[in-house]
Design an enzyme around this catalytic site. Sequence first.
Site, PDB file in Angstrom:
ATOM      1  N   ASP A  48       3.401  -2.977   2.781  1.00 24.43           N
ATOM      2  CA  ASP A  48       3.081  -1.932   1.807  1.00 24.43           C
ATOM      3  C   ASP A  48       3.533  -2.381   0.428  1.00 24.43           C
ATOM      4  O   ASP A  48       4.473  -3.165   0.294  1.00 24.43           O
ATOM      5  CB  ASP A  48       3.791  -0.624   2.178  1.00 24.43           C
ATOM      6  N   GLY A  49       2.867  -1.875  -0.589  1.00 24.91           N
ATOM      7  CA  GLY A  49       3.251  -2.207  -1.951  1.00 24.91           C
ATOM      8  C   GLY A  49       2.415  -3.309  -2.561  1.00 24.91           C
ATOM      9  O   GLY A  49       2.647  -3.719  -3.686  1.00 24.91           O
ATOM     10  N   CYS A  50       1.458  -3.804  -1.809  1.00 24.30           N
ATOM     11  CA  CYS A  50       0.575  -4.857  -2.299  1.00 24.30           C
ATOM     12  C   CYS A  50      -0.785  -4.247  -2.651  1.00 24.30           C
ATOM     13  O   CYS A  50      -1.268  -3.370  -1.943  1.00 24.30           O
ATOM     14  CB  CYS A  50       0.385  -5.943  -1.246  1.00 24.30           C
ATOM     15  N   ALA A  51      -1.379  -4.719  -3.740  1.00 21.68           N
ATOM     16  CA  ALA A  51      -2.688  -4.219  -4.159  1.00 21.68           C
ATOM     17  C   ALA A  51      -3.770  -4.626  -3.153  1.00 21.68           C
ATOM     18  O   ALA A  51      -4.728  -3.897  -2.935  1.00 21.68           O
ATOM     19  CB  ALA A  51      -3.039  -4.732  -5.545  1.00 21.68           C
ATOM     20  N   SER A  52      -3.596  -5.785  -2.543  1.00 21.44           N
ATOM     21  CA  SER A  52      -4.557  -6.252  -1.546  1.00 21.44           C
ATOM     22  C   SER A  52      -3.967  -6.062  -0.150  1.00 21.44           C
ATOM     23  O   SER A  52      -2.814  -5.657  -0.004  1.00 21.44           O
ATOM     24  CB  SER A  52      -4.901  -7.720  -1.808  1.00 21.44           C
TER      25      SER A  52
END
Length: 136
Positions: A48-52
Amino acid sequence: MATETFEEIVADFEFLEDWEDRYRYVIDYGKAMPGLDEALKVPATKVDGCASQVWLHPRIEAGQFSFEGDSDAMIVRGLIAVLRALYNGLPVAEVVKVDAPAELGRLGLNDHLSAQRSNGLRAMIERIRLVAGEAG
């Protein structure tokens, strides 16, 4: 404290003068990394926390840390490959001692990633440190 493989990346980056060449290097490095088995792309391995979309699958064998990973974004896949070079093969107790921001700073990544990519990279590092910390 970096692995020999990571030091090779640092040396390669010293020869690449412009950021576009370095960006291509990271993308190509990610393309060369083996893909993550589709069966391992599950909520438990998603970061979690990633744009992709990002998945990390850590392993600890004989006290040594390693992980596989994958992403649907080419540059992020390259960043995963760079993190693998930084961490894979270290004794699990050493993983949490790695100053990843400083090591990655040697590549100049901090200055050339978007805020979202930087946040995603931090999220991946946090996941790696968490898994190693729990195992250590």
